[in-house]
Motif scaffolding. Structure first.
Motif, PDB file in Angstrom:
ATOM      1  N   SER A   1       0.520  -8.212 -14.633  1.00  0.00           N
ATOM      2  CA  SER A   1      -0.902  -8.536 -14.716  1.00  0.00           C
ATOM      3  C   SER A   1      -1.649  -7.412 -15.420  1.00  0.00           C
ATOM      4  CB  SER A   1      -1.455  -8.714 -13.293  1.00  0.00           C
ATOM      5  OG  SER A   1      -2.855  -8.720 -13.312  1.00  0.00           O
ATOM      6  N   ARG A   2      -2.722  -7.748 -16.115  1.00  0.00           N
ATOM      7  CA  ARG A   2      -3.570  -6.718 -16.735  1.00  0.00           C
ATOM      8  C   ARG A   2      -4.419  -5.988 -15.702  1.00  0.00           C
ATOM      9  NH1 ARG A   2      -4.455  -7.292 -22.421  1.00  0.00           N
ATOM     10  NH2 ARG A   2      -3.345  -9.099 -23.197  1.00  0.00           N
ATOM     11  N   TRP A   3      -4.652  -6.604 -14.540  1.00  0.00           N
ATOM     12  CA  TRP A   3      -5.595  -6.028 -13.594  1.00  0.00           C
ATOM     13  C   TRP A   3      -5.244  -4.620 -13.134  1.00  0.00           C
ATOM     14  CZ3 TRP A   3      -5.350  -4.493  -8.462  1.00  0.00           C
ATOM     15  CH2 TRP A   3      -6.571  -4.149  -7.925  1.00  0.00           C
ATOM     16  N   PRO A   4      -4.007  -4.334 -12.737  1.00  0.00           N
ATOM     17  CA  PRO A   4      -3.763  -2.997 -12.214  1.00  0.00           C
ATOM     18  C   PRO A   4      -3.551  -1.945 -13.286  1.00  0.00           C
ATOM     19  CG  PRO A   4      -1.766  -4.267 -12.027  1.00  0.00           C
ATOM     20  CD  PRO A   4      -2.842  -5.183 -12.587  1.00  0.00           C
ATOM     21  N   SER A   5      -3.702  -2.288 -14.532  1.00  0.00           N
ATOM     22  CA  SER A   5      -3.409  -1.339 -15.593  1.00  0.00           C
ATOM     23  C   SER A   5      -4.585  -0.405 -15.848  1.00  0.00           C
ATOM     24  CB  SER A   5      -3.082  -2.098 -16.873  1.00  0.00           C
ATOM     25  OG  SER A   5      -4.211  -2.807 -17.309  1.00  0.00           O
TER      26      SER A   5
ATOM     27  N   SER B   1       4.413   7.749  12.950  1.00  0.00           N
ATOM     28  CA  SER B   1       4.377   6.445  13.617  1.00  0.00           C
ATOM     29  C   SER B   1       4.012   5.357  12.613  1.00  0.00           C
ATOM     30  CB  SER B   1       3.358   6.459  14.761  1.00  0.00           C
ATOM     31  OG  SER B   1       2.038   6.523  14.245  1.00  0.00           O
ATOM     32  N   ARG B   2       4.236   4.132  13.002  1.00  0.00           N
ATOM     33  CA  ARG B   2       3.904   2.996  12.128  1.00  0.00           C
ATOM     34  C   ARG B   2       2.410   3.000  11.803  1.00  0.00           C
ATOM     35  NH1 ARG B   2       5.416  -0.996   9.225  1.00  0.00           N
ATOM     36  NH2 ARG B   2       4.690  -3.111   9.494  1.00  0.00           N
ATOM     37  N   LYS B   3       1.585   3.250  12.810  1.00  0.00           N
ATOM     38  CA  LYS B   3       0.127   3.286  12.616  1.00  0.00           C
ATOM     39  C   LYS B   3      -0.249   4.364  11.594  1.00  0.00           C
ATOM     40  CE  LYS B   3      -4.122   4.188  15.201  1.00  0.00           C
ATOM     41  NZ  LYS B   3      -4.673   4.552  16.509  1.00  0.00           N
ATOM     42  N   HIS B   4       0.383   5.511  11.694  1.00  0.00           N
ATOM     43  CA  HIS B   4       0.111   6.623  10.785  1.00  0.00           C
ATOM     44  C   HIS B   4       0.512   6.249   9.356  1.00  0.00           C
ATOM     45  CE1 HIS B   4       1.486  10.599   8.973  1.00  0.00           C
ATOM     46  NE2 HIS B   4       0.182  10.718   9.055  1.00  0.00           N
ATOM     47  N   GLU B   5       1.684   5.654   9.208  1.00  0.00           N
ATOM     48  CA  GLU B   5       2.160   5.276   7.873  1.00  0.00           C
ATOM     49  C   GLU B   5       1.297   4.176   7.264  1.00  0.00           C
ATOM     50  OE1 GLU B   5       4.376   6.947   6.056  1.00  0.00           O
ATOM     51  OE2 GLU B   5       4.392   8.323   7.761  1.00  0.00           O
ATOM     52  N   VAL B   6       0.833   3.226   8.082  1.00  0.00           N
ATOM     53  CA  VAL B   6      -0.054   2.173   7.586  1.00  0.00           C
ATOM     54  C   VAL B   6      -1.370   2.779   7.110  1.00  0.00           C
ATOM     55  CG1 VAL B   6      -1.434   0.170   8.286  1.00  0.00           C
ATOM     56  CG2 VAL B   6       0.991   0.294   8.905  1.00  0.00           C
ATOM     57  N   LEU B   7      -1.901   3.727   7.874  1.00  0.00           N
ATOM     58  CA  LEU B   7      -3.149   4.394   7.498  1.00  0.00           C
ATOM     59  C   LEU B   7      -2.973   5.160   6.186  1.00  0.00           C
ATOM     60  CD1 LEU B   7      -6.063   5.023   8.190  1.00  0.00           C
ATOM     61  CD2 LEU B   7      -5.258   6.923   9.599  1.00  0.00           C
ATOM     62  N   ARG B   8      -1.857   5.869   6.042  1.00  0.00           N
ATOM     63  CA  ARG B   8      -1.573   6.601   4.791  1.00  0.00           C
ATOM     64  C   ARG B   8      -1.466   5.627   3.619  1.00  0.00           C
ATOM     65  NH1 ARG B   8       1.885   9.863   2.959  1.00  0.00           N
ATOM     66  NH2 ARG B   8       0.892  11.874   2.890  1.00  0.00           N
ATOM     67  N   GLY B   9      -0.768   4.514   3.840  1.00  0.00           N
ATOM     68  CA  GLY B   9      -0.608   3.526   2.780  1.00  0.00           C
ATOM     69  C   GLY B   9      -1.935   2.916   2.368  1.00  0.00           C
ATOM     70  N   ALA B  10      -2.759   2.608   3.358  1.00  0.00           N
ATOM     71  CA  ALA B  10      -4.073   2.019   3.068  1.00  0.00           C
ATOM     72  C   ALA B  10      -4.942   3.008   2.291  1.00  0.00           C
ATOM     73  CB  ALA B  10      -4.763   1.596   4.358  1.00  0.00           C
ATOM     74  N   LEU B  11      -4.907   4.271   2.691  1.00  0.00           N
ATOM     75  CA  LEU B  11      -5.674   5.296   1.983  1.00  0.00           C
ATOM     76  C   LEU B  11      -5.165   5.435   0.546  1.00  0.00           C
ATOM     77  CD1 LEU B  11      -7.825   7.509   1.946  1.00  0.00           C
ATOM     78  CD2 LEU B  11      -6.091   9.079   2.809  1.00  0.00           C
ATOM     79  N   GLY B  12      -3.851   5.415   0.367  1.00  0.00           N
ATOM     80  CA  GLY B  12      -3.274   5.533  -0.975  1.00  0.00           C
ATOM     81  C   GLY B  12      -3.676   4.383  -1.876  1.00  0.00           C
ATOM     82  N   ILE B  13      -3.594   3.158  -1.353  1.00  0.00           N
ATOM     83  CA  ILE B  13      -3.987   1.987  -2.131  1.00  0.00           C
ATOM     84  C   ILE B  13      -5.484   2.023  -2.435  1.00  0.00           C
ATOM     85  CG2 ILE B  13      -4.276  -0.530  -2.043  1.00  0.00           C
ATOM     86  CD1 ILE B  13      -1.605  -0.584  -0.464  1.00  0.00           C
ATOM     87  N   GLY B  14      -6.274   2.373  -1.433  1.00  0.00           N
ATOM     88  CA  GLY B  14      -7.719   2.457  -1.631  1.00  0.00           C
ATOM     89  C   GLY B  14      -8.087   3.494  -2.678  1.00  0.00           C
TER      90      GLY B  14
END
Length: 143
Positions: free
Chosen positions: A101-105, A39-52
């Motif tokens: 950007s240098r930040w995400p490196s 579901s969209r909610k599930h994918e958003v949660l996975r994405g947020a966890l991945g970014i975090g």
């Protein structure tokens, strides 16, 4: 080259694998306990966890590994009989690609790395002096 050898000596690849496995385990738990897998909610949660995980765990540890490898590499060079002062000054630069950007490196900026390496330079110079006193003189040095 000493920097890359330092990564091996410090066991950074195994630490990185452990971190990646922890992130994958977290994503698997999200999948396991999802009320509506896909579901969209599930994918958003996975994405947020991945970014975090990337910003909160993987990048900071990667930067720590780069700093540690730089320090160990500097000292390895000194132990081999290379003068760390000019070696550090002649080091290359690490500019990010244009528009990035240098930040995400992972690696710290060139200036930051040079400042950090300069912090332990007195110890590195002493290691170098001891190596030279013990007869260690690199044969690849230009005459």
């Amino acid at each position: 080259m000493a920097h890359e050898i330092a990564h091996v000596l410090a066991d950074h690849s195994n630490e990185r694998l452990t971190q990646e496995l922890a992130v994958q385990g977290g994503l698997m738990l999200v999948d396991l306990f999802a009320e509506e897998p896909g579901s969209r909610k599930h994918e958003v949660l996975r994405g947020a966890l991945g970014i975090g995980a990337k910003c909160g765990l993987l990048l900071p540890y990667s930067r720590t590994h780069e700093r540690e490898a730089a320090r160990i590499g500097r000292d390895l060079m000194a132990q081999a009989g290379f003068d760390p002062v000019p070696a550090l000054r002649s080091g290359g630069t690490w500019p990010p690609p244009a528009g990035v950007s240098r930040w995400p490196s992972s690696p710290p900026s060139h200036d930051t790395r040079m400042e950090e390496l300069d912090t332990g330079m007195e110890q590195a110079v002493e290691i170098y002096r001891q190596a030279r006193a013990a007869g260690r003189e690199p044969e690849c040095m230009p005459q």
